[in-house]
Design an enzyme around this catalytic site. Structure first.
Site, PDB file in Angstrom:
ATOM      1  N   HIS A   1       0.815  -1.221   0.000  1.00 45.81           N
ATOM      2  CA  HIS A   1       0.000   0.000   0.000  1.00 45.81           C
ATOM      3  C   HIS A   1       0.849   1.273   0.000  1.00 45.81           C
ATOM      4  O   HIS A   1       0.338   2.359  -0.297  1.00 45.81           O
ATOM      5  CB  HIS A   1      -0.979   0.009   1.187  1.00 45.81           C
TER       6      HIS A   1
ATOM      7  N   SER B   1       4.673   2.441   7.984  1.00 44.31           N
ATOM      8  CA  SER B   1       4.335   1.293   7.145  1.00 44.31           C
ATOM      9  C   SER B   1       5.519   0.885   6.282  1.00 44.31           C
ATOM     10  O   SER B   1       6.142   1.717   5.615  1.00 44.31           O
ATOM     11  CB  SER B   1       3.146   1.625   6.241  1.00 44.31           C
TER      12      SER B   1
ATOM     13  N   ASP C   1       0.033  -7.733   1.408  1.00 43.94           N
ATOM     14  CA  ASP C   1       0.409  -6.326   1.543  1.00 43.94           C
ATOM     15  C   ASP C   1       1.932  -6.156   1.512  1.00 43.94           C
ATOM     16  O   ASP C   1       2.509  -5.420   2.318  1.00 43.94           O
ATOM     17  CB  ASP C   1      -0.170  -5.718   2.824  1.00 43.94           C
TER      18      ASP C   1
END
Length: 383
Positions: free
Chosen positions: A188, A324, A218
């Site tokens: 992402h 992230s 992911d």
């Protein structure tokens, strides 16, 4: 005659005829090799002194030193000029010494195992991921659990990842896994990117290209262009992680690269559901604040209709948008997870933006999942 005899007690008894010379030697002698004679043997030929009797070199001198004829007892002969039957093998053994040592070193190196194999591959330029068991320390054993030591050891292996999108930018983090510039991050973070830039801990910037993605986990693999000699992180073993273990997180929350936080493992095998839609992550402003679902509730926005669920490590180490794709590290300095989702208070119950921030509820993709997915990512898959 082939042997010499003497009366018992006339001379010191030695099982080895050279022991006496060794005791009077001025320097140590290797016991595996015969010592040199105390003096150079006489070169005279044997001389017949009586019918059926032969005197050997040095015998007359020994008789005179003993006084008289010696009662007919033969004297211990000097060292023969020709090597004794056992001398040749000894010489060969000495000649083989260096080769035997090299062979022994090779055997020891082979026994050391994966750590040595990886070091050799790095020296030969092989683009191989550094992995370790739970017994390998990326920080000194005496510094295990020391956050400052862990940060110093691992920070050079964590980068900031900036993706240029059609409607803005997305900022996240990544972990270097090979010296040639392979970097693991979240899907992402780079989803829908038109270009990708990587900034290392020393401030150098590189252009990166997308290698492969796996939206179901992911995960994404990117590689910097024109870089070499980067410091890869050591990938640990997430199967050995236990609740309560000390962990450290490194990433670029809100673009603040190299930020270090610490905490513990709060839980294991949490079912985290994230979106697989390419544009879903940018609805939160592109800051890496990825919407996810946990415990039947939505966090950081709607995950949409296309989702995937994976098992995650839960941690209370402070994570914020931009963490992230960064590293979750164990007390020994090994990467045990890739940070992927964090709860933000601003996404629930109409909270204002002033309430945004980490509340100690973060999730990371186990590193064993990443290692199992590397072949797929390297193949160029864009699933």
């Amino acid at each position: 005659m082939t042997e010499s005899f003497r009366r018992d007690g006339e001379y010191e008894q030695y099982e080895n005829p050279y022991q006496g010379a060794q005791q009077h030697s001025s320097s140590p002698v290797n016991p595996e090799w015969p010592p040199p004679p105390a003096y150079r043997p006489a070169q005279a030929e044997p001389v017949s002194v009586a019918p059926g009797t032969t005197a050997r070199p040095g015998e007359d001198q020994a008789r005179s030193m003993a006084g008289g004829e010696g009662g007919g007892t033969a004297v211990l002969p000097t060292v023969p000029a020709e090597p004794a039957p056992g001398a040749a093998p000894a010489a060969k053994k000495r000649a083989r010494g260096p080769f035997a040592l090299l062979a022994a070193v090779a055997i020891v190196a082979a026994a050391i195992g994966g750590g040595t194999a990886y070091a050799f591959q790095e020296l030969t330029g092989s683009d191989t991921v550094a992995t370790s068991s739970t017994t390998t320390n990326a920080v000194p054993a005496g510094k295990k659990g020391d956050v400052a030591s862990i940060a110093a050891a691992v920070s050079p292996s964590v980068v900031e990842v900036s993706a240029t999108l059609s409607n803005g930018t997305s900022t996240g983090s990544g972990v270097i896994i090979t010296s040639g510039g392979e970097i693991v991050t979240n899907n992402h973070v780079i989803s829908g990117a038109q270009s990708i830039k990587v900034t290392t801990s020393d401030g150098k910037s590189y252009t990166a290209k997308l290698v492969g993605t796996d939206s179901k986990k992911d995960l994404a693999l990117i590689k910097v262009e024109g870089a070499s000699g980067l410091k890869p992180a050591t990938l640990g073993n997430s199967s050995g992680v236990q609740v309560g273990d000390t962990v450290v997180a490194i990433g670029s929350p809100e673009g603040l690269s190299g930020t270090v936080t610490s905490g513990i493992v709060s839980a294991l095998d949490r079912d985290v559901t994230v979106s697989t839609d390419e544009g879903q992550g940018q609805q939160q402003g592109g800051g890496g604040n990825w919407p996810f679902q946990f415990g039947g509730r939505q966090f950081n926005g709607d995950t949409g209709s296309s989702t995937t669920t994976y098992k995650a490590i839960q941690t209370d180490a402070s994570l914020n948008p931009g963490n992230s794709g960064g590293a979750l590290i164990d007390a020994s300095g090994n990467i045990i997870g890739i940070n992927s989702a964090m709860y933000s208070a601003s996404s629930s119950s109409g909270s204002s933006s002033s309430d945004a921030g980490s509340i100690g509820l973060g999730f990371a993709i186990p590193i064993n999942t990443v290692k199992a997915d590397l072949a797929t990512l390297r193949s160029g898959s864009t699933s």
